[in-house]
Design an enzyme around this catalytic site. Sequence first.
Site, mmCIF file in Angstrom:
data_model
loop_
_atom_site.group_PDB
_atom_site.id
_atom_site.type_symbol
_atom_site.label_atom_id
_atom_site.label_comp_id
_atom_site.label_asym_id
_atom_site.label_seq_id
_atom_site.Cartn_x
_atom_site.Cartn_y
_atom_site.Cartn_z
ATOM 1 N N HIS A 86 27.500 -8.734 -22.296
ATOM 2 C CA HIS A 86 27.365 -7.506 -21.495
ATOM 3 C C HIS A 86 27.675 -7.743 -20.025
ATOM 4 O O HIS A 86 27.820 -6.788 -19.255
ATOM 5 C CB HIS A 86 26.006 -6.822 -21.719
ATOM 6 C CG HIS A 86 24.840 -7.393 -20.996
ATOM 7 N ND1 HIS A 86 23.971 -8.303 -21.567
ATOM 8 C CD2 HIS A 86 24.376 -7.175 -19.744
ATOM 9 C CE1 HIS A 86 23.029 -8.606 -20.691
ATOM 10 N NE2 HIS A 86 23.248 -7.933 -19.575
ATOM 11 N N GLN A 222 16.669 -7.967 -13.896
ATOM 12 C CA GLN A 222 18.039 -7.517 -13.642
ATOM 13 C C GLN A 222 18.768 -8.511 -12.736
ATOM 14 O O GLN A 222 18.216 -8.947 -11.720
ATOM 15 C CB GLN A 222 18.054 -6.128 -13.004
ATOM 16 C CG GLN A 222 18.066 -5.016 -14.032
ATOM 17 C CD GLN A 222 16.973 -5.142 -15.063
ATOM 18 O OE1 GLN A 222 15.819 -5.294 -14.703
ATOM 19 N NE2 GLN A 222 17.316 -5.104 -16.331
ATOM 20 N N GLY A 223 19.999 -8.828 -13.128
ATOM 21 C CA GLY A 223 20.795 -9.784 -12.366
ATOM 22 C C GLY A 223 20.698 -11.198 -12.908
ATOM 23 O O GLY A 223 21.486 -12.062 -12.553
HETATM 24 N N1 ARG Z 1 20.185 -7.136 -18.817
HETATM 25 C C1 ARG Z 1 19.648 -7.563 -17.578
HETATM 26 C C2 ARG Z 1 20.790 -7.980 -16.659
HETATM 27 O O1 ARG Z 1 21.887 -7.560 -16.875
HETATM 28 C C3 ARG Z 1 18.623 -8.630 -17.768
HETATM 29 C C4 ARG Z 1 17.534 -8.145 -18.618
HETATM 30 C C5 ARG Z 1 16.543 -9.157 -18.878
HETATM 31 N N2 ARG Z 1 15.295 -8.505 -18.869
HETATM 32 C C6 ARG Z 1 14.148 -9.098 -19.145
HETATM 33 N N3 ARG Z 1 13.070 -8.415 -19.012
HETATM 34 N N4 ARG Z 1 14.105 -10.349 -19.538
HETATM 35 O O2 ARG Z 1 20.597 -8.627 -15.658
#
Ligand code: ARG
Length: 268
Positions: A86, A222-223
């Site tokens: 992604h 996020q990140g």
């Molecule tokens: N999908 C998120 C990103 O693009 C990271 C998600 C991870 N979330 C978590 N709670 N571990 O950075």
Amino acid sequence: MRQRVRPSRPAALFAVLALWAVLPVTAAAVEQPPPEMSSSAPRPIVGGEPAEVSEYPWAVYLVDSSGQQFCGGALVDADKVLTAAHCAVDRRPAGLRVVAGRTHKNSQQGTTVGVGDVWVHPDYVTPYRGADVAVLALDRALSRSTAGLATPSDEDLYRENTRATVLGWGARFEGGQTAERLRRATVPVIADADCAATYGRNFVANAMVCAGYPEGGVDACQGDSGGPLVVGDKLIGLVSWGVGCARPGKPGVYTEVATYVDRIRARF
Ligand code: ARG
């Protein structure tokens, strides 16, 4: 869990949060102090600590064409970076760069290298279905050590309560902006049955591994996506998705590297 027949207000809110949780950030790279802890307040990678890239020479991050960090990754061969699908899907190689050897984003430490080719696992559709793995072929080889890859014989590393380290330059609390420096946190691996009980059919046992504490407080955010979950120098997971960050009962979900090791190595 995402397909509700009649979306109630909480369900709609949940859908928005769940979607937001998998989208890579595009926010400015300014570190903010964590807010006061309370039961409803976001929690500070959330529970982590500063780390130096010299301790994790294979830890890298991805920047877009405007120089913005949006995901993490790991150098797994001299000229190959492993990240989440992604993070790479629908991105042209020309719009992607890898930063290696740089603890602080606001420094010139380490090197920036271009990407010549992006391979996304052909089964990837969304993080909830698994195969959230991609390999970036770099424009040139880097002379730094690479991370080892877990294989199907590393079952012990995926056993419940294995202490793993997650690394990233992502948000320090849910809803926050990405961090200015590398951070790390220790999270215990969660048994597949427990993660399935939490996430239902969005948790695909052979494609994913979960990690976190029942009470929350420590997580990727996020990140951090695409970034490494390691035991020692061996990569067992890639940050993939979650519901919010570090919430109680909502562990982080990671791509299970051992499942994809052959497909990954085929890119070397
Ligand atoms: N999908 C998120 C990103 O693009 C990271 C998600 C991870 N979330 C978590 N709670 N571990 O950075």
